[in-house]
Scaffold this motif. Sequence first.
Motif, PDB file in Angstrom:
ATOM      1  N   LEU A  18       4.022  19.088  30.296  1.00 37.93           N
ATOM      2  CA  LEU A  18       3.800  18.617  31.663  1.00 37.93           C
ATOM      3  C   LEU A  18       2.304  18.502  31.856  1.00 37.93           C
ATOM      4  O   LEU A  18       1.580  19.510  31.818  1.00 37.93           O
ATOM      5  CB  LEU A  18       4.412  19.585  32.673  1.00 37.93           C
ATOM      6  N   ALA A  19       1.817  17.273  32.031  1.00 36.24           N
ATOM      7  CA  ALA A  19       0.384  17.017  32.046  1.00 36.24           C
ATOM      8  C   ALA A  19      -0.205  16.969  33.447  1.00 36.24           C
ATOM      9  O   ALA A  19      -1.396  17.234  33.635  1.00 36.24           O
ATOM     10  CB  ALA A  19       0.085  15.707  31.318  1.00 36.24           C
ATOM     11  N   GLY A  20       0.594  16.600  34.445  1.00 39.08           N
ATOM     12  CA  GLY A  20       0.075  16.493  35.797  1.00 39.08           C
ATOM     13  C   GLY A  20       1.205  16.458  36.804  1.00 39.08           C
ATOM     14  O   GLY A  20       2.300  15.978  36.490  1.00 39.08           O
ATOM     15  N   VAL A  21       0.967  16.972  38.005  1.00 41.59           N
ATOM     16  CA  VAL A  21       2.020  17.064  39.013  1.00 41.59           C
ATOM     17  C   VAL A  21       1.488  16.630  40.373  1.00 41.59           C
ATOM     18  O   VAL A  21       0.293  16.703  40.644  1.00 41.59           O
ATOM     19  CB  VAL A  21       2.569  18.512  39.121  1.00 41.59           C
ATOM     20  N   ALA A  49      -3.570  14.956  36.098  1.00 40.82           N
ATOM     21  CA  ALA A  49      -3.579  14.824  34.642  1.00 40.82           C
ATOM     22  C   ALA A  49      -4.801  14.078  34.119  1.00 40.82           C
ATOM     23  O   ALA A  49      -5.041  14.074  32.909  1.00 40.82           O
ATOM     24  CB  ALA A  49      -2.320  14.086  34.191  1.00 40.82           C
ATOM     25  N   SER A  50      -5.555  13.455  35.012  1.00 39.99           N
ATOM     26  CA  SER A  50      -6.678  12.583  34.615  1.00 39.99           C
ATOM     27  C   SER A  50      -6.193  11.473  33.686  1.00 39.99           C
ATOM     28  O   SER A  50      -6.774  11.211  32.630  1.00 39.99           O
ATOM     29  CB  SER A  50      -7.795  13.400  33.948  1.00 39.99           C
ATOM     30  N   ILE A  51      -5.082  10.828  34.079  1.00 38.05           N
ATOM     31  CA  ILE A  51      -4.488   9.748  33.300  1.00 38.05           C
ATOM     32  C   ILE A  51      -4.492   8.476  34.140  1.00 38.05           C
ATOM     33  O   ILE A  51      -4.096   8.491  35.303  1.00 38.05           O
ATOM     34  CB  ILE A  51      -3.039  10.097  32.897  1.00 38.05           C
ATOM     35  N   ASP A  52      -4.918   7.376  33.549  1.00 34.52           N
ATOM     36  CA  ASP A  52      -4.854   6.082  34.219  1.00 34.52           C
ATOM     37  C   ASP A  52      -3.444   5.522  34.141  1.00 34.52           C
ATOM     38  O   ASP A  52      -2.702   5.773  33.185  1.00 34.52           O
ATOM     39  CB  ASP A  52      -5.820   5.092  33.559  1.00 34.52           C
ATOM     40  N   PHE A  53      -3.083   4.725  35.129  1.00 35.16           N
ATOM     41  CA  PHE A  53      -1.738   4.158  35.200  1.00 35.16           C
ATOM     42  C   PHE A  53      -1.415   3.343  33.950  1.00 35.16           C
ATOM     43  O   PHE A  53      -0.278   3.328  33.467  1.00 35.16           O
ATOM     44  CB  PHE A  53      -1.626   3.290  36.461  1.00 35.16           C
ATOM     45  N   GLU A  54      -2.418   2.673  33.381  1.00 31.93           N
ATOM     46  CA  GLU A  54      -2.194   1.786  32.231  1.00 31.93           C
ATOM     47  C   GLU A  54      -1.814   2.555  30.967  1.00 31.93           C
ATOM     48  O   GLU A  54      -1.313   1.958  29.998  1.00 31.93           O
ATOM     49  CB  GLU A  54      -3.438   0.938  31.966  1.00 31.93           C
ATOM     50  N   LEU A  55      -2.026   3.867  30.932  1.00 34.35           N
ATOM     51  CA  LEU A  55      -1.702   4.658  29.750  1.00 34.35           C
ATOM     52  C   LEU A  55      -0.238   5.100  29.720  1.00 34.35           C
ATOM     53  O   LEU A  55       0.220   5.634  28.719  1.00 34.35           O
ATOM     54  CB  LEU A  55      -2.608   5.893  29.675  1.00 34.35           C
ATOM     55  N   ILE A  56       0.475   4.873  30.802  1.00 36.71           N
ATOM     56  CA  ILE A  56       1.876   5.310  30.891  1.00 36.71           C
ATOM     57  C   ILE A  56       2.760   4.348  30.093  1.00 36.71           C
ATOM     58  O   ILE A  56       2.649   3.130  30.215  1.00 36.71           O
ATOM     59  CB  ILE A  56       2.328   5.360  32.361  1.00 36.71           C
ATOM     60  N   ASP A  57       3.635   4.914  29.266  1.00 39.78           N
ATOM     61  CA  ASP A  57       4.538   4.100  28.452  1.00 39.78           C
ATOM     62  C   ASP A  57       5.891   3.860  29.107  1.00 39.78           C
ATOM     63  O   ASP A  57       6.597   2.911  28.745  1.00 39.78           O
ATOM     64  CB  ASP A  57       4.803   4.792  27.106  1.00 39.78           C
ATOM     65  N   HIS A  58       6.258   4.727  30.033  1.00 38.46           N
ATOM     66  CA  HIS A  58       7.653   4.730  30.506  1.00 38.46           C
ATOM     67  C   HIS A  58       7.678   5.354  31.901  1.00 38.46           C
ATOM     68  O   HIS A  58       7.032   6.373  32.129  1.00 38.46           O
ATOM     69  CB  HIS A  58       8.486   5.575  29.532  1.00 38.46           C
ATOM     70  N   ILE A  59       8.413   4.749  32.833  1.00 43.87           N
ATOM     71  CA  ILE A  59       8.561   5.283  34.188  1.00 43.87           C
ATOM     72  C   ILE A  59      10.042   5.395  34.506  1.00 43.87           C
ATOM     73  O   ILE A  59      10.824   4.473  34.242  1.00 43.87           O
ATOM     74  CB  ILE A  59       7.895   4.369  35.245  1.00 43.87           C
ATOM     75  N   VAL A  60      10.423   6.529  35.090  1.00 47.08           N
ATOM     76  CA  VAL A  60      11.781   6.689  35.617  1.00 47.08           C
ATOM     77  C   VAL A  60      11.649   7.121  37.064  1.00 47.08           C
ATOM     78  O   VAL A  60      10.971   8.120  37.357  1.00 47.08           O
ATOM     79  CB  VAL A  60      12.607   7.718  34.827  1.00 47.08           C
ATOM     80  N   LEU A  61      12.274   6.373  37.961  1.00 47.77           N
ATOM     81  CA  LEU A  61      12.189   6.670  39.388  1.00 47.77           C
ATOM     82  C   LEU A  61      13.567   7.037  39.921  1.00 47.77           C
ATOM     83  O   LEU A  61      14.535   6.298  39.726  1.00 47.77           O
ATOM     84  CB  LEU A  61      11.612   5.492  40.162  1.00 47.77           C
ATOM     85  N   ALA A 223       7.907  13.468  44.923  1.00 45.22           N
ATOM     86  CA  ALA A 223       7.256  14.302  43.918  1.00 45.22           C
ATOM     87  C   ALA A 223       7.136  13.500  42.637  1.00 45.22           C
ATOM     88  O   ALA A 223       7.926  12.581  42.384  1.00 45.22           O
ATOM     89  CB  ALA A 223       8.048  15.589  43.683  1.00 45.22           C
ATOM     90  N   ALA A 224       6.149  13.831  41.810  1.00 45.41           N
ATOM     91  CA  ALA A 224       5.921  13.101  40.562  1.00 45.41           C
ATOM     92  C   ALA A 224       5.431  14.048  39.482  1.00 45.41           C
ATOM     93  O   ALA A 224       4.741  15.038  39.761  1.00 45.41           O
ATOM     94  CB  ALA A 224       4.911  11.975  40.772  1.00 45.41           C
ATOM     95  N   LEU A 225       5.803  13.728  38.239  1.00 44.36           N
ATOM     96  CA  LEU A 225       5.378  14.476  37.058  1.00 44.36           C
ATOM     97  C   LEU A 225       4.855  13.508  36.012  1.00 44.36           C
ATOM     98  O   LEU A 225       5.485  12.477  35.737  1.00 44.36           O
ATOM     99  CB  LEU A 225       6.557  15.233  36.440  1.00 44.36           C
ATOM    100  N   MET A 226       3.732  13.855  35.402  1.00 45.59           N
ATOM    101  CA  MET A 226       3.260  13.168  34.210  1.00 45.59           C
ATOM    102  C   MET A 226       3.641  14.038  33.020  1.00 45.59           C
ATOM    103  O   MET A 226       3.321  15.228  32.985  1.00 45.59           O
ATOM    104  CB  MET A 226       1.748  12.983  34.255  1.00 45.59           C
ATOM    105  N   MET A 227       4.338  13.445  32.034  1.00 45.57           N
ATOM    106  CA  MET A 227       4.773  14.158  30.844  1.00 45.57           C
ATOM    107  C   MET A 227       4.215  13.450  29.619  1.00 45.57           C
ATOM    108  O   MET A 227       4.104  12.223  29.600  1.00 45.57           O
ATOM    109  CB  MET A 227       6.292  14.191  30.785  1.00 45.57           C
TER     110      MET A 227
END
Length: 398
Positions: A18-21, A49-61, A223-227
């Motif tokens: 879990l990288a960011g919440v 998480a200090s992650i840019d949106f463009e680095l995300i590979d997969h989103i589940v909402l 709520a959101a989680l970066m994994m």
Amino acid sequence: MAIRIGNGVTVMNQQVLLAGVGVTPFVPLGQGDARALAVCAVRMAMADASIDFELIDHIVLACAQGGAGNGEQLLAPLGFSGIPLINLSDGCASGHAAFHLARQSLLSGESACALVVGCDAMPVEIGSHAFFGLREPSPDSPCQAVGGGLLQQRIASRQQPLELYAAQTRQLLQDFGLSAECLQQVLNAARQRALLDPSALLAGLPGSGWQQPYLATPACGAAALMMCTPAFARRYGIQADIACLASLRGADFDDDLDPPSVFDALGRSTTHRLVRQIYDQAGLGPEDVDVVELHDQSVGDYLINSAALGFCRDEQLVSFAQDGFGRSPGGAVICPSGGLLGRGHAPGATAIAQLVELSLQLSGRAGARQVTHARTALQHSMALGRAVSLTLLQRTSS
């Protein structure tokens, strides 16, 4: 090396971090804008998480009230960059289903970084059936209480959530020696704990017109989680030390509802069976768990699920209720956030908000509600007993 995840299925042994919440304040029905809530929670998780949106590979909402293309509409302000997005709508099971699916994408090697979002913003006039993701019954359909001779009739009791929870309360008072004062004491303790949680702004506020005395208050929230994988964390210098040890989802066996029991219709047997499975998979037991967020849709859920998860015995429920939201006999702190009873319940967001809370606890960032020396955490969610989910988290650093 591979690990078994059930039914003979194996995946590569890959750790998920879990990288960011992020979690928004939960607000009363009719006072939340779904897009604003979802985008706010995502931006909080990305900043954490200090992650840019463009680095995300997969989103589940996850959104209990969502329709086709709901995620694209809610996350449009973040821009579109070709990221695969899956929309899930499964009532109170939506949030954990989204988390579980995103975790599987990381375990399989399909993704290195995944975003999980849960959001619901329902109107104030929403009915009880729609809130639980059910169709409104026709006027001539009979109300099915727990009981009867057919399995289908017992399952049909889940189509009448208010009657089911009322039966749960009656059964607690009749069979466990609990009093109305005990139940109110648990509810009051939950609301007191929620006062320490900045995302829980519903403590003590009146509920909807169909609200029962011992049910969690319906809410709007997100709520959101970066994994991510460990390799992704190393590559981008992310300080991620919360690992998901296991994530499971279970459902009924035929025998769970025969003979009929309101507690088993609401998931007791499935919870008890699933928690043994997840403890075995992780090589842990209830005595190893420091902090718990369980699905307390009602005061009865809080009590019965605490016992089903192994944190007290049925014969201890009176003293357990009188202790309010204290530690279990084994030492675990249950629902330090105040739980659903204290924060309120936004079905699509709740399970993810639980995981956010546990991540904050394990990383020592829970503020005034911090559980000292918390290292291992258990999350539990349900959807009227038809689906039960569990997640084990653990801090990897000493």
